[in-house]
Design a protein around this motif. Structure first.
Motif: not given
Lengths: 322, 371
Positions: A160, A163, A243, A165
């Motif tokens: 978060q 950002n 994510d 990967d």
């Protein structure tokens, strides 16, 4: 969500590795990590072999990355790192030396193959927190394979706030430690300097059990892995929710293809976590663990909370409807 | 006059290489004062977990005492151990009055949003006047270097930098003055490092030995769930149990049996790497190491001649008596070398004085001569 195949951590013969990567061409993975992480004395593949295998995998639409040694303690080992940096693939650094070697000189323009050149901080770089990841982003790192002991909360916070990967070790015997000492040689009464390649006899490592017969660790040359197989197969929905970009499968001597297929079906929502777990039980005799993900001891196995299972069922049934 | 060396001018590392390079936010190399390696005499760096130990180290011949705050920001975070800010201020004042130095270790790896606590330790250490900060984590190094361009930074053993490319990477970005070498190198390999970096080299000389590479070992975390790298404690005592069963003593860590001692057998403090396991051959074996402690007294001349700058004694968790004994033994050995290098010989008394502190474990040279 991507599925990746990690580097082979064990000492497999050259022809076996060729056979294995022939199969990988047809596996539903997006990325394949090649190269030697554990021990510079292994002699399964030459540099040219790695290049040839990598090109064949690219022809099969896989992104290819070469992983660097986790422990580098002399000039020969540094030269191994320098050699893989020259290959026309992206690099996963597992020791800070790789970052220093990559820059400068800058890699040739054509480097990187499919999708361009990437620099990845591997699971053996201590990317525990946001400022560390931000520092690495500043020198060109675009992906991090998080340290295996990080919980989902720590992973979520890191993604978060940076950002980046994020890739997570999702299945396999999990790497726990490295040493200067070769534990496999020690088992055979030898020192590392007298290595007789006994690792060859143990393509999944050698299990150590407690006096109560519990499989606790696996020794593999200079490294120690878990005795149980770490698996996040039940947590795919949660990993998507926080994510995480990619899940890593660590190759094992048998059944890697089946494991990859199970994970692919899980990611695509075709089977539930429970179904995935039931299927995975056919692929290992030693049992499973995953406690770190929920902030517990790594050796424990926790089923995913009910909520996730419900969403799995929902996802699966919606697929059926379509 | 001391020569000021400048690092290479700022440039964008890896320019043009990354497909997603974060161009406006590139990390630049450190361009401030790059410390010069100027040491001529081997420095003796001794441990202290409290003020009496610190004083004992100074009084027995330490050149430097290394310490930590009493929280998770240091890698010896054991109950009842380490310094409050006030005690450390007293300790630093004691050392400085005698012309000696104090280093502060802030060498663990914060997770989640807790890193401000580590930043706070950096601030405290600088304001106390520490002679160097020993740091392992990239993010903490970056904070310390950005905020305090002139403070001495040492790279902790926990960062496991075992080759000159890694060491020079840390020098390039953080201007580190010294690296504490992981215990994975032979003296020959240390010598090769010396030829390829001007960062000072510090090595472990005496005391408890991690057989696995520190900062990358998850054994204790795997068994207990408490991260050694973040919490600063391996095999925390709250998970350890000693259970008497049929004349045997079972030692468990979070209910996992690490050892089963027969009558008369002893064990050092139980950690996973010092445990005994059933191998595939069916033997009950110390698969990682026999209980051993490092003692390099015999090879001090070789270490000096390889270009090592400082020797470190392990054991901030040990007693004041231990600190006094081992400090004084190593002081004697080092002084003996400088008095007459060619006649250097460790007598049995000095050797057994040091070995007596090892709690029944055997002395070893680790991998310093062979692997």
């Amino acid at each position: 969500m991507q599925l990746t195949l990690g580097p082979v951590l064990f000492d497999w013969k050259r022809e076996d590795l060729f056979g294995f990567y022939d199969e990988v061409k047809d596996m539903p993975v997006d990325r394949v990590y090649l190269g030697e992480v554990v021990c510079s004395k292994k002699n399964g593949l030459t540099l040219k072999d790695i290049e040839n295998i990598g090109k064949k995998l690219e022809d099969a639409d896989k992104k290819v990355i070469v992983s660097s040694l986790a422990v580098v303690s002399n000039e020969d080992e540094l030269n191994l790192v320098r050699d893989i940096v020259q290959l026309p693939f992206s690099i996963e650094a597992n020791d800070m030396s790789a970052f220093n070697i990559i820059n400068p000189p800058l890699p040739p323009f054509s480097k990187g193959g499919m999708g361009g050149f990437e620099i990845i901080a591997g699971p053996h770089i201590t990317t525990y927190n946001v400022p560390s990841i931000q520092f690495l982003q500043g020198i060109g790192v675009n992906r991090v394979v998080f340290p295996v002991e990080l919980s989902r909360d720590a992973i979520e916070y890191n993604i978060q706030n940076t950002n980046i990967d994020g890739e997570v070790f999702a299945h396999g015997k999990v790497p726990l430690a490295f040493s200067w000492r070769c534990y496999t040689s020690r088992e055979y009464g030898l020192n590392k300097d007298d290595c007789k390649h006994h690792c060859r006899l143990h393509p999944d490592g050698m299990i150590l059990r407690t006096i109560e017969k519990e499989p606790l660790f696996t020794i593999n040359g200079t490294s120690i892995l878990s005795g149980l197989v770490y698996t996040l197969v039940e947590f795919i929905e949660d990993l998507k929710e926080i994510d995480v970009k990619a899940l890593r499968i660590s190759p094992q001597w048998q059944n890697t293809k089946d494991i990859v297929n199970i994970f692919r079906k899980r990611i695509d929502g075709e089977i539930s976590g429970e179904e995935g777990m039931t299927m995975l039980k056919q692929t290992s005799q030693t049992g499973f663990c995953n406690g770190w993900y929920m902030g517990k001891a790594g050796k424990e196995y926790l089923a995913a909370p009910k909520k996730s299972i419900c969403s799995v069922v929902a996802a699966a049934s919606s697929l059926n409807i379509r | 006059m001391k020569k000021i060396e400048r690092a290479v001018p700022p440039q964008s590392p890896l320019k043009g290489a990354g497909s997603r390079g974060n161009n406006e936010n590139n990390t630049l190399p450190y361009t401030g004062r790059t410390p010069q390696r100027a040491r001529e005499v081997l420095q003796l760096v001794c441990p202290a977990g409290n003020l009496p130990s610190l004083k004992a180290a100074i009084d027995n011949g330490a050149d430097v005492v290394y310490t930590g705050f009493n929280d998770a920001t240091n890698a010896r975070n054991f109950e009842g151990l380490n310094f409050t800010t006030q005690k450390l201020a007293e300790g630093i004042s004691y050392a400085h009055k005698k012309g000696k130095k104090v280093y502060i270790a802030i060498n663990t790896f914060p997770q989640g949003n807790t890193y401000h606590q580590w930043y706070n330790s950096v601030d405290k250490a600088v304001s106390l006047g520490a002679d160097a900060l020993i740091i392992a984590n990239l993010g903490i190094l970056k904070y310390a270097r950005d905020k305090y361009p002139d403070v001495n930074l040492h790279l902790s053993v926990q960062a496991s930098a075992s080759n000159y490319e890694s060491i020079n990477f840390y020098k390039k970005y953080f201007g580190i003055k010294r690296v504490i070498l992981p215990r994975v190198l032979t003296v020959k390999e240390m010598k090769a490092l010396r030829d390829n970096t001007d960062v000072e080299l510090e090595v472990f000389a005496l005391g408890g030995l991690c057989i696995n590479i520190e900062g990358r070992c998850y054994l204790s975390s795997f068994v207990t769930g408490a991260s050694t790298n973040t919490e600063g404690a391996c095999s925390p005592s709250r998970f350890v149990r000693f259970i008497n069963e049929n004349d045997h003593m079972k030692i468990t860590l979070n209910n996992v049996v690490l050892n089963n001692l027969a009558p008369g057998e002893t064990s050092p403090y139980p950690t996973c790497c010092k445990g005994r396991y059933i191998t595939e051959k069916g033997e009950y074996f110390y698969s990682f190491e026999e209980p051993e402690s490092l003692n390099v007294m015999e090879i001090i001349p070789r270490l000096i001649e390889a270009g090592i700058d400082a020797l470190k004694i392990e054991g901030r968790q040990r007693t004041k008596a231990y600190v006094a004994t081992v400090t004084s033994a190593l002081r004697k050995a080092i002084d003996m070398y400088y008095k007459n290098p060619s006649s250097y010989r460790i007598d049995d008394n000095l050797m057994s004085l040091a070995n007596a502190t090892f709690e029944g474990t055997k002395p070893t040279l680790g991998c310093y001569l062979e692997k």
